[in-house]
Design a protein around this motif. Structure first.
Motif, PDB file in Angstrom:
ATOM      1  N   ALA A 311       0.827  -1.204   0.000  1.00  0.00           N
ATOM      2  CA  ALA A 311       0.000   0.000   0.000  1.00  0.00           C
ATOM      3  C   ALA A 311       0.865   1.260   0.000  1.00  0.00           C
ATOM      4  N   VAL A 312       1.925   1.255   0.797  1.00  0.00           N
ATOM      5  CA  VAL A 312       2.853   2.396   0.821  1.00  0.00           C
ATOM      6  C   VAL A 312       3.476   2.599  -0.560  1.00  0.00           C
ATOM      7  N   ALA A 313       3.936   1.491  -1.163  1.00  0.00           N
ATOM      8  CA  ALA A 313       4.614   1.580  -2.463  1.00  0.00           C
ATOM      9  C   ALA A 313       3.680   2.091  -3.552  1.00  0.00           C
ATOM     10  N   LYS A 314       2.450   1.555  -3.587  1.00  0.00           N
ATOM     11  CA  LYS A 314       1.515   1.964  -4.642  1.00  0.00           C
ATOM     12  C   LYS A 314       1.117   3.428  -4.486  1.00  0.00           C
ATOM     13  N   ALA A 315       0.833   3.846  -3.249  1.00  0.00           N
ATOM     14  CA  ALA A 315       0.448   5.241  -3.020  1.00  0.00           C
ATOM     15  C   ALA A 315       1.605   6.191  -3.321  1.00  0.00           C
ATOM     16  N   LYS A 316       2.797   5.838  -2.840  1.00  0.00           N
ATOM     17  CA  LYS A 316       3.963   6.713  -3.041  1.00  0.00           C
ATOM     18  C   LYS A 316       4.335   6.798  -4.517  1.00  0.00           C
ATOM     19  N   ALA A 317       4.388   5.655  -5.174  1.00  0.00           N
ATOM     20  CA  ALA A 317       4.755   5.657  -6.601  1.00  0.00           C
ATOM     21  C   ALA A 317       3.743   6.434  -7.427  1.00  0.00           C
ATOM     22  N   GLY A 318       2.471   6.316  -7.077  1.00  0.00           N
ATOM     23  CA  GLY A 318       1.447   7.047  -7.814  1.00  0.00           C
ATOM     24  C   GLY A 318       1.591   8.548  -7.670  1.00  0.00           C
ATOM     25  N   LYS A 319       1.827   8.996  -6.445  1.00  0.00           N
ATOM     26  CA  LYS A 319       1.985  10.435  -6.205  1.00  0.00           C
ATOM     27  C   LYS A 319       3.231  10.986  -6.893  1.00  0.00           C
ATOM     28  N   VAL A 320       4.325  10.225  -6.813  1.00  0.00           N
ATOM     29  CA  VAL A 320       5.586  10.702  -7.398  1.00  0.00           C
ATOM     30  C   VAL A 320       5.516  10.708  -8.921  1.00  0.00           C
ATOM     31  N   ALA A 321       4.960   9.646  -9.503  1.00  0.00           N
ATOM     32  CA  ALA A 321       4.838   9.606 -10.964  1.00  0.00           C
ATOM     33  C   ALA A 321       3.937  10.726 -11.461  1.00  0.00           C
ATOM     34  N   GLU A 322       2.885  11.024 -10.699  1.00  0.00           N
ATOM     35  CA  GLU A 322       2.013  12.145 -11.062  1.00  0.00           C
ATOM     36  C   GLU A 322       2.795  13.453 -11.063  1.00  0.00           C
ATOM     37  N   LEU A 323       3.620  13.655 -10.033  1.00  0.00           N
ATOM     38  CA  LEU A 323       4.464  14.856  -9.974  1.00  0.00           C
ATOM     39  C   LEU A 323       5.438  14.878 -11.147  1.00  0.00           C
ATOM     40  N   ALA A 324       6.018  13.726 -11.466  1.00  0.00           N
ATOM     41  CA  ALA A 324       7.021  13.660 -12.533  1.00  0.00           C
ATOM     42  C   ALA A 324       6.439  14.064 -13.882  1.00  0.00           C
ATOM     43  N   VAL A 325       5.258  13.556 -14.203  1.00  0.00           N
ATOM     44  CA  VAL A 325       4.685  13.872 -15.516  1.00  0.00           C
ATOM     45  C   VAL A 325       4.162  15.304 -15.555  1.00  0.00           C
ATOM     46  N   GLN A 326       3.673  15.808 -14.433  1.00  0.00           N
ATOM     47  CA  GLN A 326       3.241  17.207 -14.401  1.00  0.00           C
ATOM     48  C   GLN A 326       4.430  18.147 -14.593  1.00  0.00           C
ATOM     49  N   GLU A 327       5.526  17.852 -13.909  1.00  0.00           N
ATOM     50  CA  GLU A 327       6.728  18.669 -14.073  1.00  0.00           C
ATOM     51  C   GLU A 327       7.265  18.552 -15.504  1.00  0.00           C
TER      52      GLU A 327
END
Length: 373
Positions: A311-327
């Motif tokens: 759960a930690v990995a899926k939530a963290k990876a989702g938030k970070v990937a979202e930030l990465a593509v927005q940036e």
């Protein structure tokens, strides 16, 4: 354990990325999308996955697989995230292979696992029914009928369900949740392809009085919950790896753009504000990758029975990937939203992967409930 890959896993990473860069780069996705390919996925490429050993990475050697573990599956998943390759890997080689390998009968294993490992068969898991991932709310019913069952219900977001050779359907019975192996060509089964925003594939599956024999049951009647939860957690950890691959690749594309794009007579990578944003993103990507590797390692060791690391990995990876593509889109400027540049494709893929098998909110709630909140 150290949150890094071993030497053998690093070799697998290099082999997988090399294979995909040569045989299924982003141009492969564009070709399938722009030609309106009726399948949206290449059977030839899936067979090549079998030849390379990727399709059978979690399957026992006796059934033609490589008998590797979750970390190795995550390595392949991350490479798929980097190239955005449409592939049945997640649905067949991870979710279906885990369920059949753990709970399938000898006949089911002999029939399907060698074909999955060879890239000759696609098996899809049909579990979700609503707009959001809620595997604890299964409305599909299987009633006893003769020597078997009659299944009624509807499923959505079935990965590659329109080209599946078999479906694993989660249905409620009087005894509890049960998994059934269903022929997609059986009477009463209706399948509609749904092309997602990222040009990958899913399907809606409707089951209307579908008759199956008792030997279609995977495991025991009423005993499907443990098998399903285990497969879903493995799938979620692999999706976290895919998100890391997509986010990191978007970051790499962006940093290359910062090194070459000039504005006001200077490379935009020389602007300190962009350097700070890139540095922050780099650290977040590394944290998300560590979380995914940690979750996969714990799954392999059997040390995450509640799936909290997942759960930690899926939530963290989702938030970070979202930030990465927005940036990535912002640092590319207006051209980042055009189809000519790949960053928009990464943004769409991340949006879909975030929803698949539970978004960040779902897994944050899962963590909170497990800790008594």
């Amino acid at each position: 354990m150290p949150l890094i890959l071993t030497e053998e896993q690093t070799m697998l990473k290099e082999a997988t990325e090399g294979f995909l860069n040569e045989n299924a780069p982003i141009a492969h996705l564009r070709k399938l999308r722009d030609s309106r390919d009726p399948d949206g996925v290449s059977r030839d490429l899936w067979r090549q996955f079998g030849e390379m050993g990727f399709a059978g990475i979690l399957i026992a050697e006796e059934h033609g697989g490589s008998a590797l573990g979750p970390v190795e599956a995550g390595v392949v998943a991350e490479a798929l995230g980097r190239t955005l390759t449409p592939s049945p890997f997640l649905g067949s080689a991870v979710l279906a292979a885990r369920i059949l390998g753990d709970q399938g009968s000898d006949a089911q294993k002999a029939d399907w696992l060698p074909r999955i490992a060879a890239g000759e068969a696609i098996v899809s898991l049909a579990v979700d029914e609503g707009a959001k991932h809620r595997p604890d709310r299964i409305a599909t019913r299987a009633e006893r009928s003769g020597n078997g069952f009659r299944i009624n219900g509807a499923k959505g977001f079935v990965l590659d369900g329109h080209v599946a050779d078999a479906l694993i359907v989660a249905a409620d019975t009087d005894e509890g949740l049960t998994l059934f192996l269903v022929d997609p060509r059986a009477s009463g089964v209706a399948i509609e392809r749904t092309v997602m925003v990222d040009a990958h594939n899913a399907a809606r599956v409707t089951l209307n009085d579908v008759e199956v024999d008792a030997d279609a049951v995977i495991g025991s009647v009423g005993g499907g919950r443990i098998a399903l939860d285990g497969a879903l957690d493995l799938g979620r950890a692999c999706i976290a790896a895919m998100l890391n691959g997509a986010g990191d690749q978007a970051f790499q594309v962006t940093t290359e753009y910062l090194r070459t794009r000039k504005q006001f007579g200077k490379l935009i990578g020389e602007f300190q504000a962009l350097q700070h944003r890139a540095a922050h993103l780099f650290t977040e990507i590394e944290l998300a990758r560590a979380a995914a590797i940690g979750a996969l390692q714990r799954l392999e060791a059997g040390k995450d029975p509640q799936g909290l690391a997942v759960a930690v990995a899926k939530a963290k990876a989702g938030k970070v990937a979202e930030l990465a593509v927005q940036e990535a889109v912002q640092m590319h400027g207006g051209v980042g939203m055009t189809d000519e540049f790949d960053v928009g494709l990464f943004m769409k893929r991340v949006r879909v992967l975030n929803e698949l098998l539970g978004d960040a909110a779902y897994h944050q709630d899962r963590l909170a409930r497990a800790q008594g909140y």
